[in-house]
Design an enzyme around this catalytic site. Structure first.
Site, PDB file in Angstrom:
ATOM      1  N   TYR A  59      43.048  57.888  34.042  1.00 50.70           N
ATOM      2  CA  TYR A  59      42.810  58.098  35.485  1.00 50.70           C
ATOM      3  C   TYR A  59      41.832  59.247  35.735  1.00 50.70           C
ATOM      4  O   TYR A  59      41.106  59.221  36.741  1.00 50.70           O
ATOM      5  CB  TYR A  59      44.132  58.276  36.243  1.00 50.70           C
ATOM      6  N   ARG A  62      38.695  57.451  35.622  1.00 52.59           N
ATOM      7  CA  ARG A  62      38.483  56.639  36.828  1.00 52.59           C
ATOM      8  C   ARG A  62      38.062  57.533  38.001  1.00 52.59           C
ATOM      9  O   ARG A  62      37.254  57.165  38.827  1.00 52.59           O
ATOM     10  CB  ARG A  62      39.767  55.877  37.224  1.00 52.59           C
ATOM     11  N   GLN A  92      43.690  47.476  48.473  1.00 56.50           N
ATOM     12  CA  GLN A  92      44.447  47.636  47.226  1.00 56.50           C
ATOM     13  C   GLN A  92      43.745  48.649  46.328  1.00 56.50           C
ATOM     14  O   GLN A  92      44.249  49.000  45.277  1.00 56.50           O
ATOM     15  CB  GLN A  92      44.538  46.294  46.500  1.00 56.50           C
ATOM     16  N   ASN A  93      42.569  49.095  46.765  1.00 56.63           N
ATOM     17  CA  ASN A  93      41.754  49.960  45.903  1.00 56.63           C
ATOM     18  C   ASN A  93      42.197  51.412  45.997  1.00 56.63           C
ATOM     19  O   ASN A  93      42.599  51.889  47.060  1.00 56.63           O
ATOM     20  CB  ASN A  93      40.276  49.844  46.287  1.00 56.63           C
ATOM     21  N   ASP A  95      40.012  53.763  45.248  1.00 56.41           N
ATOM     22  CA  ASP A  95      38.812  54.551  45.539  1.00 56.41           C
ATOM     23  C   ASP A  95      38.767  54.906  47.029  1.00 56.41           C
ATOM     24  O   ASP A  95      39.572  54.424  47.829  1.00 56.41           O
ATOM     25  CB  ASP A  95      37.536  53.804  45.083  1.00 56.41           C
ATOM     26  N   HIS A 110      47.947  50.799  47.091  1.00 57.46           N
ATOM     27  CA  HIS A 110      48.227  51.121  45.688  1.00 57.46           C
ATOM     28  C   HIS A 110      47.884  52.566  45.332  1.00 57.46           C
ATOM     29  O   HIS A 110      47.672  52.883  44.173  1.00 57.46           O
ATOM     30  CB  HIS A 110      47.484  50.142  44.765  1.00 57.46           C
ATOM     31  N   GLY A 175      37.270  40.156  48.225  1.00 56.60           N
ATOM     32  CA  GLY A 175      37.236  40.646  46.844  1.00 56.60           C
ATOM     33  C   GLY A 175      38.576  40.931  46.214  1.00 56.60           C
ATOM     34  O   GLY A 175      38.734  41.934  45.521  1.00 56.60           O
ATOM     35  N   THR A 176      39.528  40.040  46.444  1.00 56.49           N
ATOM     36  CA  THR A 176      40.809  40.175  45.738  1.00 56.49           C
ATOM     37  C   THR A 176      41.212  38.819  45.182  1.00 56.49           C
ATOM     38  O   THR A 176      41.047  37.797  45.858  1.00 56.49           O
ATOM     39  CB  THR A 176      41.925  40.761  46.631  1.00 56.49           C
ATOM     40  N   SER A 177      41.743  38.838  43.976  1.00 53.09           N
ATOM     41  CA  SER A 177      42.170  37.578  43.350  1.00 53.09           C
ATOM     42  C   SER A 177      43.488  37.092  43.941  1.00 53.09           C
ATOM     43  O   SER A 177      43.930  35.995  43.627  1.00 53.09           O
ATOM     44  CB  SER A 177      42.314  37.769  41.843  1.00 53.09           C
TER      45      SER A 177
HETATM   46  N1  APR Z   1      31.845  40.488  45.551  1.00 47.35           N
HETATM   47  C1  APR Z   1      32.958  39.848  46.008  1.00 47.35           C
HETATM   48  N2  APR Z   1      33.998  39.547  45.230  1.00 47.35           N
HETATM   49  C2  APR Z   1      33.928  39.893  43.933  1.00 47.35           C
HETATM   50  C3  APR Z   1      32.798  40.550  43.379  1.00 47.35           C
HETATM   51  C4  APR Z   1      31.711  40.845  44.262  1.00 47.35           C
HETATM   52  N3  APR Z   1      30.613  41.470  43.854  1.00 47.35           N
HETATM   53  N4  APR Z   1      33.043  40.768  42.059  1.00 47.35           N
HETATM   54  C5  APR Z   1      34.262  40.269  41.813  1.00 47.35           C
HETATM   55  N5  APR Z   1      34.808  39.739  42.935  1.00 47.35           N
HETATM   56  C6  APR Z   1      36.119  39.141  43.149  1.00 47.35           C
HETATM   57  C7  APR Z   1      36.660  38.298  42.008  1.00 47.35           C
HETATM   58  O1  APR Z   1      36.174  36.956  42.113  1.00 47.35           O
HETATM   59  C8  APR Z   1      38.160  38.398  42.250  1.00 47.35           C
HETATM   60  O2  APR Z   1      38.609  37.415  43.159  1.00 47.35           O
HETATM   61  O3  APR Z   1      37.037  40.193  43.307  1.00 47.35           O
HETATM   62  C9  APR Z   1      38.321  39.779  42.898  1.00 47.35           C
HETATM   63  C10 APR Z   1      38.862  40.832  41.990  1.00 47.35           C
HETATM   64  O4  APR Z   1      40.180  40.503  41.633  1.00 47.35           O
HETATM   65  P1  APR Z   1      41.061  41.489  40.747  1.00 47.35           P
HETATM   66  O5  APR Z   1      40.229  42.011  39.625  1.00 47.35           O
HETATM   67  O6  APR Z   1      42.313  40.771  40.409  1.00 47.35           O
HETATM   68  O7  APR Z   1      41.338  42.726  41.731  1.00 47.35           O
HETATM   69  P2  APR Z   1      42.436  42.887  42.867  1.00 47.35           P
HETATM   70  O8  APR Z   1      42.778  41.567  43.468  1.00 47.35           O
HETATM   71  O9  APR Z   1      41.976  43.981  43.745  1.00 47.35           O
HETATM   72  O10 APR Z   1      43.677  43.403  42.019  1.00 47.35           O
HETATM   73  C11 APR Z   1      44.876  43.712  42.689  1.00 47.35           C
HETATM   74  O11 APR Z   1      45.888  44.548  40.685  1.00 47.35           O
HETATM   75  O12 APR Z   1      45.649  45.780  38.726  1.00 47.35           O
HETATM   76  C12 APR Z   1      46.147  45.764  40.021  1.00 47.35           C
HETATM   77  O13 APR Z   1      46.692  47.598  41.373  1.00 47.35           O
HETATM   78  C13 APR Z   1      45.594  46.880  40.859  1.00 47.35           C
HETATM   79  O14 APR Z   1      44.958  46.867  43.170  1.00 47.35           O
HETATM   80  C14 APR Z   1      44.870  46.147  41.965  1.00 47.35           C
HETATM   81  C15 APR Z   1      45.608  44.833  42.027  1.00 47.35           C
END
Ligand code: APR
Length: 231
Positions: A59, A62, A92-93, A95, A110, A175-177
């Site tokens: 961290y 980071r 969820q970020n 930053d 988070h 931008g979240t999965s």
């Molecule tokens: N623009 C838009 N979307 C993007 C880009 C981009 N340039 N690059 C990647 N992505 C998308 C990916 O397609 C994916 O859907 O961002 C998403 C990232 O997903 P994750 O890596 O799973 O991140 P997130 O959903 O924020 O993770 C949730 O998991 O590890 C924990 O606590 C941590 O907050 C985090 C949580």
């Protein structure tokens, strides 16, 4: 009615993808490895107990990455929307790029990389810009750790976030999965009729959402499209 009250509530849920164009890595775009580490080694209380030096160093690195990063067009576009909407960001970020772009209502689900807390007290936080080391103690005499919500820990802000999403007039996901709960479940709190938008390089799976527009683009470009659609 005040100017603020007459603005629509634009609620935005963001994940790692919104900061990708600032050079910060996402979690699941690289086979479960986060900056080369197994997520469970560096982001669980078990991992911290097993190897606090490793977790603190992780961290600390980071924190340096975030300090060196700059808000990108997506963060800046969302901040600019405050002129027209009551924008509430739920991120969820860990930053601070939304804040540095100028967003004034940011709820961190988070935790925050520029805060730390003692291992014993989940609530009291202290600002931190530099490194945390093993042996650095809080006022209560216990070890300091980053103010990060790890896997297997409760998410104290989830109720606050759910209330915000319930009042959304427009709901945007960027931008979240949508793989990590309870954050991913927030999508289901948006009122049925509320227009919904998902911006992502690769649109994540959601059960069918009424009134959904998908913008399959990187965040910066996607937010520019969103702004054109909303204004
Ligand atoms: N623009 C838009 N979307 C993007 C880009 C981009 N340039 N690059 C990647 N992505 C998308 C990916 O397609 C994916 O859907 O961002 C998403 C990232 O997903 P994750 O890596 O799973 O991140 P997130 O959903 O924020 O993770 C949730 O998991 O590890 C924990 O606590 C941590 O907050 C985090 C949580």
């Amino acid at each position: 009615m005040s100017a603020i009250a007459s603005k629509k509530n634009l609620v935005v849920l963001t994940g790692a993808g919104v900061s990708a164009e600032s050079g910060l890595r996402t979690f699941r775009d690289s086979d479960g490895l986060w900056e080369g580490y197994n997520v469970y080694e560096v982001a669980t209380p078990r991992g911290f107990n097993a190897n606090p030096e490793l977790v603190l160093r992780f961290y600390n690195d980071r924190r340096k990455d975030v300090a060196a990063a700059q808000p990108n067009a997506a963060h800046i576009g969302l901040a600019a929307l405050e002129e027209h909407f009551n924008v509430q960001i739920i991120t969820q970020n860990i930053d601070d790029l939304h804040e540095r772009a100028g967003s004034t209502n940011v709820t961190h689900l988070h935790g925050e990389i520029f805060k730390m807390r003692s291992v014993a007290d989940t609530d009291k936080t202290y600002p931190i810009q530099n490194d945390i080391k093993v042996g650095d103690l809080a006022a209560d005499g216990s070890q300091l750790r980053p103010f990060i919500v790890w896997f297997e820990e409760p998410v104290p802000m989830i109720e606050v976030a759910a209330k915000i999403v319930r009042k959304a007039d427009i709901f945007v996901v960027i931008g979240t999965s949508l793989q990590v709960y309870p954050a991913a479940g927030l999508v289901d709190y948006a009122p049925y009729e509320t227009p919904k938008y998902i911006i992502d390089k690769k649109i994540p799976y959601t059960a069918s959402l009424f009134n959904l527009t998908v913008i399959e683009k990187p965040a910066g470009e996607g937010v520019a499209d969103l702004i054109k659609m909303l204004l």
